[in-house]
Design an enzyme around this catalytic site. Structure first.
Site, PDB file in Angstrom:
ATOM      1  N   HIS A  10       4.223   5.893  -0.896  1.00  0.00           N
ATOM      2  CA  HIS A  10       3.458   5.456  -2.057  1.00  0.00           C
ATOM      3  C   HIS A  10       1.958   5.370  -1.747  1.00  0.00           C
ATOM      4  O   HIS A  10       1.170   4.877  -2.545  1.00  0.00           O
ATOM      5  CB  HIS A  10       3.994   4.085  -2.498  1.00  0.00           C
ATOM      6  CG  HIS A  10       3.578   3.660  -3.869  1.00  0.00           C
ATOM      7  ND1 HIS A  10       2.813   2.529  -4.100  1.00  0.00           N
ATOM      8  CD2 HIS A  10       3.826   4.197  -5.083  1.00  0.00           C
ATOM      9  CE1 HIS A  10       2.619   2.389  -5.392  1.00  0.00           C
ATOM     10  NE2 HIS A  10       3.216   3.392  -6.017  1.00  0.00           N
ATOM     11  N   LYS A  17      -1.982   6.508  -1.049  1.00  0.00           N
ATOM     12  CA  LYS A  17      -2.955   7.438  -1.608  1.00  0.00           C
ATOM     13  C   LYS A  17      -4.142   7.475  -0.660  1.00  0.00           C
ATOM     14  O   LYS A  17      -4.878   6.493  -0.551  1.00  0.00           O
ATOM     15  CB  LYS A  17      -3.431   7.016  -2.997  1.00  0.00           C
ATOM     16  CG  LYS A  17      -2.344   7.020  -4.075  1.00  0.00           C
ATOM     17  CD  LYS A  17      -1.679   5.674  -4.187  1.00  0.00           C
ATOM     18  CE  LYS A  17      -0.638   5.673  -5.302  1.00  0.00           C
ATOM     19  NZ  LYS A  17       0.142   4.428  -5.292  1.00  0.00           N
ATOM     20  N   ASP A  47     -13.959  15.604   5.696  1.00  0.00           N
ATOM     21  CA  ASP A  47     -14.755  15.853   6.907  1.00  0.00           C
ATOM     22  C   ASP A  47     -14.706  14.686   7.894  1.00  0.00           C
ATOM     23  O   ASP A  47     -15.600  14.534   8.728  1.00  0.00           O
ATOM     24  CB  ASP A  47     -16.211  16.159   6.557  1.00  0.00           C
ATOM     25  CG  ASP A  47     -16.360  17.507   5.850  1.00  0.00           C
ATOM     26  OD1 ASP A  47     -15.464  18.353   6.014  1.00  0.00           O
ATOM     27  OD2 ASP A  47     -17.363  17.690   5.140  1.00  0.00           O
ATOM     28  N   HIS A  93      -2.778  -1.306 -13.778  1.00  0.00           N
ATOM     29  CA  HIS A  93      -2.026  -0.767 -12.642  1.00  0.00           C
ATOM     30  C   HIS A  93      -2.629  -1.188 -11.301  1.00  0.00           C
ATOM     31  O   HIS A  93      -2.197  -0.742 -10.245  1.00  0.00           O
ATOM     32  CB  HIS A  93      -2.008   0.769 -12.748  1.00  0.00           C
ATOM     33  CG  HIS A  93      -1.071   1.460 -11.819  1.00  0.00           C
ATOM     34  ND1 HIS A  93      -1.507   2.173 -10.707  1.00  0.00           N
ATOM     35  CD2 HIS A  93       0.276   1.556 -11.818  1.00  0.00           C
ATOM     36  CE1 HIS A  93      -0.458   2.696 -10.080  1.00  0.00           C
ATOM     37  NE2 HIS A  93       0.629   2.340 -10.730  1.00  0.00           N
ATOM     38  N   LYS A 106      -3.694  -3.217  -7.895  1.00  0.00           N
ATOM     39  CA  LYS A 106      -2.944  -3.998  -6.919  1.00  0.00           C
ATOM     40  C   LYS A 106      -3.954  -4.818  -6.128  1.00  0.00           C
ATOM     41  O   LYS A 106      -4.665  -4.307  -5.265  1.00  0.00           O
ATOM     42  CB  LYS A 106      -2.165  -3.094  -5.955  1.00  0.00           C
ATOM     43  CG  LYS A 106      -1.167  -2.151  -6.659  1.00  0.00           C
ATOM     44  CD  LYS A 106      -1.755  -0.788  -6.875  1.00  0.00           C
ATOM     45  CE  LYS A 106      -0.739   0.275  -7.227  1.00  0.00           C
ATOM     46  NZ  LYS A 106       0.142   0.037  -8.330  1.00  0.00           N
ATOM     47  N   ASP A 159      -8.814 -17.707  -2.175  1.00  0.00           N
ATOM     48  CA  ASP A 159      -9.959 -18.593  -1.927  1.00  0.00           C
ATOM     49  C   ASP A 159     -11.313 -17.881  -2.002  1.00  0.00           C
ATOM     50  O   ASP A 159     -12.297 -18.370  -1.433  1.00  0.00           O
ATOM     51  CB  ASP A 159      -9.822 -19.277  -0.555  1.00  0.00           C
ATOM     52  CG  ASP A 159      -8.651 -20.242  -0.503  1.00  0.00           C
ATOM     53  OD1 ASP A 159      -8.211 -20.688  -1.572  1.00  0.00           O
ATOM     54  OD2 ASP A 159      -8.191 -20.543   0.609  1.00  0.00           O
TER      55      ASP A 159
END
Length: 395
Positions: free
Chosen positions: A145, A147, A152, A317, A319, A324
């Site tokens: 999952h 990405k 370079d 979507h 995450k 704190d």
């Protein structure tokens, strides 16, 4: 023996096979999973919350690549925005740039014809996490999952966006798409390069980790950050550690709120000791039953005193876990059991006050585009909720 008994025996045998396959596959998975911890680095970070702005920046940087492009996505669709992305990769490969594209086997939306055209253009292509014997069912559930984009060896991206029209605000049901994606330069890029090459080694059976050409000298940036790769293990521990140390506030943004028992209990304990807990989830859903699976958890948190918000301006979507206002976790992992116990994920812990303020401004905007949920908002689909709870591990 009549047909009914034969059918029942087949169903029972299939259930037994799935159960055994999963238990033994899980045991093997845990025995082989990588558990090393990466050091804190000093990098430069930028954050994107809108697909069009991210893709403009990403495509521009890809076009400027001189030596190598390494890309891993969970999903690459076969649509207009994806073809623009793939066309850039083809052009760079024809210009002599090394291009490697790794896509999760389940997540890929590419047709065979498209894949063949990539290979013909000189792009090295592989599927990640293809199901395999002897644990066919279990291996089909373990998804990559992550990405990752590394250009370079000097510029990198990671976060929640994939490649497809929905991520570029072109899906009527899910637009605008809200997500958090990081752009990185500085020391941390080498860690992202290593993570890509390890996944490439596993999928393509080619080990490039010792090739120094992929690891140029990198200057330190201004932001302390730490990459946390997980493989169905360690993510629950990381989240538990962050939550248990909270003194004043916890903010969780996720499209799927289906926490493990341990993490959920720690959240409830945090509320008991006076920590403010805020959870942001989407109002609309992009998958069957994921909303209903979250209902019992969200009801309980509201009763405990947490604030739960439902995002109204499209599909949420992102995450993110902020504790704190001192540490912020942004990455690919959802706040659910699948990310904690099955998927290969990649998160970034950020320890920089100024950057955390930037993230908090984005989160505040997202809260303003949401409504505060009440108990009644999670009491409307009891049958679906029971069905979702039964399979929540796999949602």
């Amino acid at each position: 023996m009549n047909f009914g008994w034969i059918l029942l025996a087949i169903i029972a045998g299939l259930a037994l096979w799935i159960y055994t396959d999963f238990l033994l596959g899980r045991k093997k998975h845990l025995a082989n999973a990588k558990t090393n911890t990466l050091p804190i680095r000093e990098s430069n970070l930028a954050i994107f919350a809108e697909g069009p702005k991210l893709f403009d920046d990403l495509f521009s940087e890809l076009k400027k690549a001189k030596q190598h492009i390494h890309i891993l996505f969970y999903i690459v669709q076969d649509d207009k925005i994806s073809q623009e992305f793939l066309s850039i990769l083809k052009e760079k490969a024809k210009d002599g740039v090394e291009v490697r594209l790794l896509i999760d086997w389940v997540g890929s939306g590419l047709k065979r014809k498209t894949i063949n055209s990539l290979k013909s253009a000189g792009i090295e292509f592989a599927f990640s996490q293809m199901p395999k014997l002897p644990f066919l069912f279990y291996s089909s559930q373990v998804r990559n999952h992550r990405k990752i984009t590394v250009i370079d060896g000097q510029i990198a991206y990671l976060g929640g966006f994939n490649i497809g029209k929905e991520y570029n605000n072109q899906d009527p049901k899910l637009s605008p798409w809200r997500d958090y994606h990081l752009k990185m330069t500085g020391e941390g890029v080498a860690d992202l390069q290593s993570e890509f090459l390890e996944d490439w080694h596993a999928a393509a059976k080619v080990n490039l980790l010792q090739n120094k050409a992929y690891f140029p000298a990198l200057e330190k940036g201004k932001i302390r950050q730490q990459l946390v790769p997980t493989e169905g293990i360690l993510l629950e521990e990381m989240m538990s550690d962050l939550i248990s140390k909270a003194k004043a506030s916890i903010f969780i943004g996720t499209p799927y709120f289906i926490p493990s028992k341990r993490v959920f209990n720690l959240l409830r304990n945090a509320i008991t000791r006076g920590v403010s807990v805020t959870v942001l989830v989407p109002l609309v859903s992009d998958h069957v039953l994921v909303k209903e699976a979250s209902y019992p958890y969200l009801r309980t948190l509201i009763k405990d005193g947490a604030e739960v918000y439902q995002y109204l301006n499209g599909f949420y979507h992102a995450k993110v876990l902020m504790v704190d206002d001192e540490v912020c976790d942004i990455g690919t992992a959802n706040f659910d059991k699948r990310s904690m116990f099955l998927n290969y994920e990649l998160n970034c812990l950020i320890y920089d006050g100024d950057f955390i303020k930037k993230v908090k401004r984005i989160m505040t905007e997202d809260i303003m585009n949401s409504r505060k949920a009440a108990l009644d908002d999670f009491n409307r689909a009891l049958l679906k909720e029971k069905a979702a709870s039964t399979i929540s591990y796999f949602l």
